[in-house]
Scaffold this motif. Structure first.
Motif, mmCIF file in Angstrom:
data_model
loop_
_atom_site.group_PDB
_atom_site.id
_atom_site.type_symbol
_atom_site.label_atom_id
_atom_site.label_comp_id
_atom_site.label_asym_id
_atom_site.label_seq_id
_atom_site.Cartn_x
_atom_site.Cartn_y
_atom_site.Cartn_z
ATOM 1 N N SER A 101 -3.011 5.025 -2.609
ATOM 2 C CA SER A 101 -4.009 5.900 -2.000
ATOM 3 C C SER A 101 -3.652 7.355 -2.269
ATOM 4 O O SER A 101 -2.479 7.737 -2.205
ATOM 5 C CB SER A 101 -4.078 5.661 -0.487
ATOM 6 N N LYS A 159 -10.590 6.464 5.153
ATOM 7 C CA LYS A 159 -10.611 5.534 4.031
ATOM 8 C C LYS A 159 -9.462 5.857 3.079
ATOM 9 O O LYS A 159 -9.384 6.947 2.529
ATOM 10 C CB LYS A 159 -11.940 5.632 3.276
ATOM 11 N N LEU A 160 -8.570 4.896 2.904
ATOM 12 C CA LEU A 160 -7.425 5.079 2.009
ATOM 13 C C LEU A 160 -7.693 4.495 0.624
ATOM 14 O O LEU A 160 -7.312 5.075 -0.390
ATOM 15 C CB LEU A 160 -6.178 4.425 2.600
ATOM 16 N N VAL A 161 -8.319 3.327 0.579
ATOM 17 C CA VAL A 161 -8.658 2.665 -0.680
ATOM 18 C C VAL A 161 -10.129 2.293 -0.609
ATOM 19 O O VAL A 161 -10.569 1.686 0.368
ATOM 20 C CB VAL A 161 -7.793 1.404 -0.907
ATOM 21 N N LYS A 162 -10.885 2.656 -1.650
ATOM 22 C CA LYS A 162 -12.322 2.392 -1.643
ATOM 23 C C LYS A 162 -12.745 1.730 -2.956
ATOM 24 O O LYS A 162 -13.592 2.229 -3.681
ATOM 25 C CB LYS A 162 -13.095 3.706 -1.435
ATOM 26 N N GLU A 178 -8.027 1.269 5.275
ATOM 27 C CA GLU A 178 -8.238 2.468 6.081
ATOM 28 C C GLU A 178 -7.176 2.559 7.168
ATOM 29 O O GLU A 178 -6.545 1.569 7.546
ATOM 30 C CB GLU A 178 -9.632 2.488 6.694
ATOM 31 N N ASN A 188 1.497 5.610 -1.300
ATOM 32 C CA ASN A 188 0.896 6.875 -1.691
ATOM 33 C C ASN A 188 1.033 7.027 -3.202
ATOM 34 O O ASN A 188 2.113 6.804 -3.756
ATOM 35 C CB ASN A 188 1.558 8.039 -0.969
ATOM 36 N N CYS A 189 -0.066 7.393 -3.869
ATOM 37 C CA CYS A 189 -0.060 7.456 -5.337
ATOM 38 C C CYS A 189 0.959 8.444 -5.886
ATOM 39 O O CYS A 189 1.590 8.201 -6.913
ATOM 40 C CB CYS A 189 -1.443 7.831 -5.852
ATOM 41 N N LEU A 229 0.865 -1.176 0.000
ATOM 42 C CA LEU A 229 0.000 0.000 0.000
ATOM 43 C C LEU A 229 0.898 1.221 0.000
ATOM 44 O O LEU A 229 1.696 1.421 0.924
ATOM 45 C CB LEU A 229 -0.921 -0.005 1.226
#
Length: 622
Positions: A265, A242-245, A237, A161-162, A159
């Motif tokens: 995210s 919420k980090l990824v939905k 999360e 950061n984009c 996971l």
């Protein structure tokens, strides 16, 4: 002198997901075939399944067997007779991490790894006491063994950061299987300091039905084909954020025994000392702070998005701002407003036009909001997540906002100190500052002087109001000495934003009731009277129904369904032919409406609930 052959057995699940193969038997054989494997042979090509027949044929060639420990390591003490020569190495797989049940098949699962020169290996160990012969099973084979023989399915991922590609630690990742009936939870995991997570599951986790555990099957949402693998999507999360939905629309279809993923995210999760680019990016979650042709951008005139919305009530200035610059200096930012505007497709207005400053004590533009969240790097179940809300005290006299001050104030309010900040990651909450637009707009409302069906004079029209907004950000080198540095993103400007905080003007009446009394039964042709006006009217409708809903229809009269901003009529028939079918009953007439007002997150609720007018219809009354 003892001759000890040291080895280690591991298996790839993904390129960056390697596991030790523990509690399996390593078998050392005399060569089964006369030809030997070249020293530079590709180990992947020597790996193969050993049949029952071959196991039996090689019984007399077996020298010894040893079990691997929890790290996949093993040691075999060798007699001098076995020091010189080439030997085969196999392993018997009785289990796989993490202790999945043994196969139901009544068979030994044995694989040939490779052949080695024992003398060469022992010489390497003699030169380097830390040397150990290592064999890593290719991901294609190891995933097949795990899944086919042990029903062991695995997800390995990261996971990140984009934007910065930095890992996000301590986040909960949930893997879901998209099904036609009910989505199944495959498992959850917490990311480590590298953002890595692993989820282990079995086919029972994605073959659940409403009859489980008596009847399990994978139900594929496509309905057109049946595949054995799950359709996987993710949620993540951290501290309630919420980090990824993802949804089932994002599902990876019919994945195999091993799934390797990298999730990213948009939410900024950083160490307090880490710097990153700062920017004003949008207004709320729906609009970008820019001019363009995109569905969420502002047009040249200052209307937002494809719906040509106007802003109202409290709006959130969204984006990101680091706590500190790359040099470690604090960062401050502010928003300034101008009543002088220009088209958004022209150069930015001069900064001297922006004489209204959000956060200055002489205006009420500032609205407190959550600007950040602190999430403990190592949870202790006490103050693991702390919300940081902006306050007037976080602004200096010139409206510069210091999020570092907001964080320090919040820590102290929770019984902590600034030094405790190192225990937390900082989660950017997207909101930079919230602005009360009602403090900017001052167009008077339509006075409540006009009855239903009565025209509104042009003198009472609500005029258009536009404002420009400018974002400024700086590095504080020495505030006492008035020394500041330049930060990228400073001066970002929207030349024109249309705002409005006026309510819809609306009136509704039944003409025949006004001519008698509001309680009298009425008959004959029934006429509605209405007045509906707003400069940014989006919709308006008349609806009629009786108590039993045998009459249930919208009224179309050529005005209410038009694009006019003023929709006014004093004689709109409700039961003119061919709709002259009213029977003796109580009826409800509703006037519904909406505007193009928006706060950047949700549409305007003005006009709700609808205006209602009741009447009793009786054609047979005297």
């Amino acid at each position: 002198m003892k001759n000890i052959f040291k080895g280690s057995l591991r298996g790839f699940i993904c390129e960056d997901c390697l596991e030790s193969i523990s509690d399996v038997e390593i078998l050392l054989y005399h060569p089964y075939r006369k030809e030997t494997v070249a020293a530079n042979a590709n180990l992947k090509e020597t790996f193969r399944f050993v049949s029952k027949e071959e196991v039996k044929q090689r019984e007399q060639l077996l020298i010894t067997r040893k079990k691997t420990d929890e790290n996949g390591n093993f040691e075999i003490e060798l007699d001098e007779r076995f020091v010189v020569g080439d030997y085969d190495i196999d392993f018997v797989c009785g289990t796989v991490p993490f202790k999945f049940p043994k196969p139901k098949r009544d068979e030994i699962i044995q694989f040939h790894l490779t052949s080695i020169s024992m003398q060469s290996e022992l010489e390497k160990q003699e030169k380097d006491q830390n040397y150990r012969w290592r064999y890593t099973i290719a991901h294609k084979w190891w995933c097949y063994i795990r899944g086919h023989f042990f029903d062991a399915w695995t997800i390995c991922g990261h996971l990140m950061n984009c934007e910065t590609n930095t890992p996000i630690a301590n986040a909960e990742v949930i893997a879901m299987d998209a099904d036609l009936l009910t989505d199944d939870t495959l498992g959850t995991a917490t990311t480590d300091s590298h953002g890595h997570f692993r989820i282990d599951y079995s086919s029972a986790d994605f073959k659940k039905t409403f009859l489980s555990p008596w009847f399990n099957i994978e139900t594929d949402p496509s309905f057109l084909s049946f595949k054995s693998g799950p359709d996987v999507y993710f949620k993540a999360e951290l501290g309630g954020t919420k980090l990824v939905k993802e949804t089932k629309v994002n599902a990876r279809k019919n994945v195999g025994y091993c799934l390797c993923v990298t999730l990213c995210s948009e939410v900024k999760v950083t160490d307090p000392g880490v710097s990153f680019p700062s920017a004003w990016a949008g207004i709320g979650s729906q609009f970008t702070a820019s001019y363009g042709l995109g569905p969420n951008a502002f047009d040249a005139e200052g209307f937002a998005g494809l719906g040509k919305h106007v802003l109202h009530k409290t709006i959130r200035m969204t984006g990101q701002a680091a706590l500190r610059s790359p040099l470690g200096n604090p960062i401050e930012y502010r928003f300034r407003v101008s009543e002088v505007t220009a088209l958004n497709n022209t150069p930015p207005l001069d900064k001297d036009n922006f004489n209204i400053i959000v956060g200055k004590t002489d205006n009420s533009l500032f609205v407190p909001s959550t600007v950040s969240k602190l999430s403990r790097k190592v949870p202790v179940f006490y103050l693991d997540d702390i919300f940081v809300d902006s306050a007037q005290s976080d602004f200096d006299p010139e409206g510069w906002f210091d999020v570092n001050h907001a964080i320090e104030r919040t820590l102290i309010a929770n019984g902590l100190t600034l030094a405790d900040l190192d225990l937390y990651n900082v989660i950017e909450e997207d909101t930079l500052i919230s602005i009360n637009t009602a403090e900017l707009t001052n167009a008077p409302n339509v006075p409540d002087l006009f009855s239903a069906g009565q025209p509104i004079p042009a003198a009472n029209d609500i005029l258009i109001e536009k404002f420009a907004i400018r974002f400024e950000i700086r590095e504080v080198i020495d505030k006492a000495a008035n020394s500041f540095g330049i930060i990228g993103g400073d001066g970002k400007t929207l030349n024109s934003i249309v705002m409005n905080n006026n309510p819809i003007y609306r009136k509704l009446a039944i003409k025949e009731l006004e001519e008698s009394t509001l309680c009298s039964p009425i008959k004959g042709t029934i006429n509605a009277k209405y007045t509906l006006y707003h400069p940014y009217l989006a919709s308006g409708s008349l609806h009629l129904n009786n108590n039993s809903y045998t009459i249930n229809r919208y009224i179309s009269d050529g005005v209410i369904d038009s694009a006019l901003l003023k929709r006014i009529k004093d004689n709109s028939p409700l039961n003119a032919p061919p709709n002259n079918n009213l029977t003796r009953c109580t009826y409800t007439l509703k006037l519904a409406s909406s505007t193009r007002k928006h706060n950047g997150d949700v549409d305007d609720s003005d006009g709700s609930p609808a205006l209602e007018q009741l009447f009793f219809y009786d054609e047979n009354q005297p």
